[in-house]
Motif scaffolding. Sequence first.
Motif, short mmCIF file in Angstrom:
data_model
loop_
_atom_site.label_atom_id
_atom_site.label_comp_id
_atom_site.label_asym_id
_atom_site.label_seq_id
_atom_site.Cartn_x
_atom_site.Cartn_y
_atom_site.Cartn_z
N ALA A 14 45.39 49.60 44.45
CA ALA A 14 44.44 48.56 45.33
C ALA A 14 43.69 47.70 44.16
CB ALA A 14 43.66 49.13 46.31
N VAL A 15 43.45 46.70 44.35
CA VAL A 15 42.52 45.94 43.47
C VAL A 15 41.72 44.90 44.30
CG1 VAL A 15 43.99 43.83 43.54
CG2 VAL A 15 42.39 44.15 41.49
N CYS A 16 40.30 44.79 44.04
CA CYS A 16 39.31 44.04 44.75
C CYS A 16 38.50 42.96 43.81
CB CYS A 16 38.41 44.93 45.42
SG CYS A 16 36.99 44.10 46.39
N LEU A 17 38.65 41.74 44.29
CA LEU A 17 37.93 40.91 43.43
C LEU A 17 36.77 40.46 44.46
CD1 LEU A 17 40.48 38.03 42.53
CD2 LEU A 17 38.60 38.89 41.16
N ALA A 18 35.41 40.27 44.00
CA ALA A 18 34.14 40.11 44.46
C ALA A 18 33.67 39.02 43.89
CB ALA A 18 33.26 41.24 44.73
N VAL A 19 32.98 38.03 44.68
CA VAL A 19 32.22 36.94 43.88
C VAL A 19 31.09 36.47 44.60
CG1 VAL A 19 32.63 34.52 43.53
CG2 VAL A 19 34.58 35.83 43.44
N ASP A 20 30.01 36.34 43.77
CA ASP A 20 28.86 35.63 44.28
C ASP A 20 28.75 34.32 43.93
OD1 ASP A 20 26.12 34.61 44.74
OD2 ASP A 20 25.15 36.49 43.78
N SER A 21 29.07 33.32 45.15
CA SER A 21 29.34 32.00 44.97
C SER A 21 27.98 31.13 45.22
CB SER A 21 30.68 31.49 45.74
OG SER A 21 30.55 31.91 46.94
N THR A 22 27.05 31.95 45.25
CA THR A 22 25.84 31.14 45.95
C THR A 22 25.55 29.74 45.21
OG1 THR A 22 25.02 33.18 46.59
CG2 THR A 22 23.34 31.47 46.70
N ASP A 23 25.24 29.85 44.02
CA ASP A 23 24.99 28.48 43.26
C ASP A 23 26.22 27.51 43.53
OD1 ASP A 23 22.86 29.82 42.63
OD2 ASP A 23 23.25 30.08 40.44
N ALA A 24 27.42 27.85 43.50
CA ALA A 24 28.45 26.98 43.53
C ALA A 24 28.28 26.01 44.89
CB ALA A 24 29.66 27.46 43.33
N CYS A 25 28.12 26.87 46.03
CA CYS A 25 28.10 26.38 47.19
C CYS A 25 26.77 25.70 47.62
CB CYS A 25 28.14 27.56 48.41
SG CYS A 25 29.66 28.59 48.37
N ALA A 26 25.82 25.91 46.73
CA ALA A 26 24.46 25.18 46.80
C ALA A 26 24.87 23.80 46.45
CB ALA A 26 23.38 26.00 46.31
N ARG A 27 25.51 23.92 45.28
CA ARG A 27 25.73 22.58 44.51
C ARG A 27 26.79 21.67 45.30
NH1 ARG A 27 24.17 18.53 42.28
NH2 ARG A 27 25.46 17.53 40.65
N ALA A 28 27.69 22.34 46.12
CA ALA A 28 28.22 21.35 46.80
C ALA A 28 27.62 20.61 48.14
CB ALA A 28 29.44 22.35 47.59
#
Length: 289
Positions: A14-28
């Motif tokens: 099993a593999v897991c990717l986790a992302v903190d995309s707060t800054d990217a979403c704020a920029r959008a």
Amino acid sequence: MGNYVRAISREGDAVCLAVDSTDACARAEQIHQTSAVVTAALGRLMTAASFMGLLLKTAGSSVTLRLNGNGPAGALIAVSDAAGNVRGWVQNPIVELPLNPFGKLDVAGAVGREGMFYAIRDEGHGEPYIGQTPIVSGEIAEDVTHYYAVSEQIPTVCGLGVLVNPELTVRAAGGFLVQLLPGAAEDTIDRLEENIRRLPPVSSLIRDGKTPQEIAFMALEGFAPEILDEGEMAYRCDCSRERMERALLSLGREELEKMAQERPVTGVQCHFCGVERSFTSEQLRALAK
């Protein structure tokens, strides 16, 4: 700057990717001036695109996700490169809806519960791969999970979240993607499902200071997870004057001549980042030739 972690179970099942995309979403949100529910919808789709970009095998590749739902937000598009950097666009940035029955932003109501989900992978050689599945909920995470099950035939669980402040800024955003690898046993599936059931909403975890590594390890609890790789991601647009010239060329000679006659200077704006570049009538005529 956002960041991501990719972790794998010790047994390699099993593999897991986790992302903190707060800054990217704020920029959008800053670029598109979206209402709260559209910020949540576009932020979720961008985070999902970042996952899919990170799963690409070659630098220079890209993945484009498009939601064509029957909701008032219209079409939503998110594009990611192989490093997880994203950009996004929405047809109708201002949508106002009541909260859903759970007291949350009604993302499904904005996106629509009917329509199509598209994933276009461009690996830089040959024709891009285009996968498509019907929208199953409009909540986006479920639609990504369904896409992987049907189009890619990979058992996947996706969690996405965007927490919007009362003043419409983004407080926290991110997500996780768990996939089973070939050879995974039934008890692996059961334990993963139990882990994910216990996980609080991912936006709440990020709001409370949890890192992508901590989120990935929570999803893979009991599997002795190890980090495969980690890095930074951001809202990033690769538009340029040359790309805009190619877009203008696609209009054809007649349309370019017409634009050159109508005004001395024509502005062309990038949908993703809002940057506008000017083309004089002489430059348009040169392109027309």
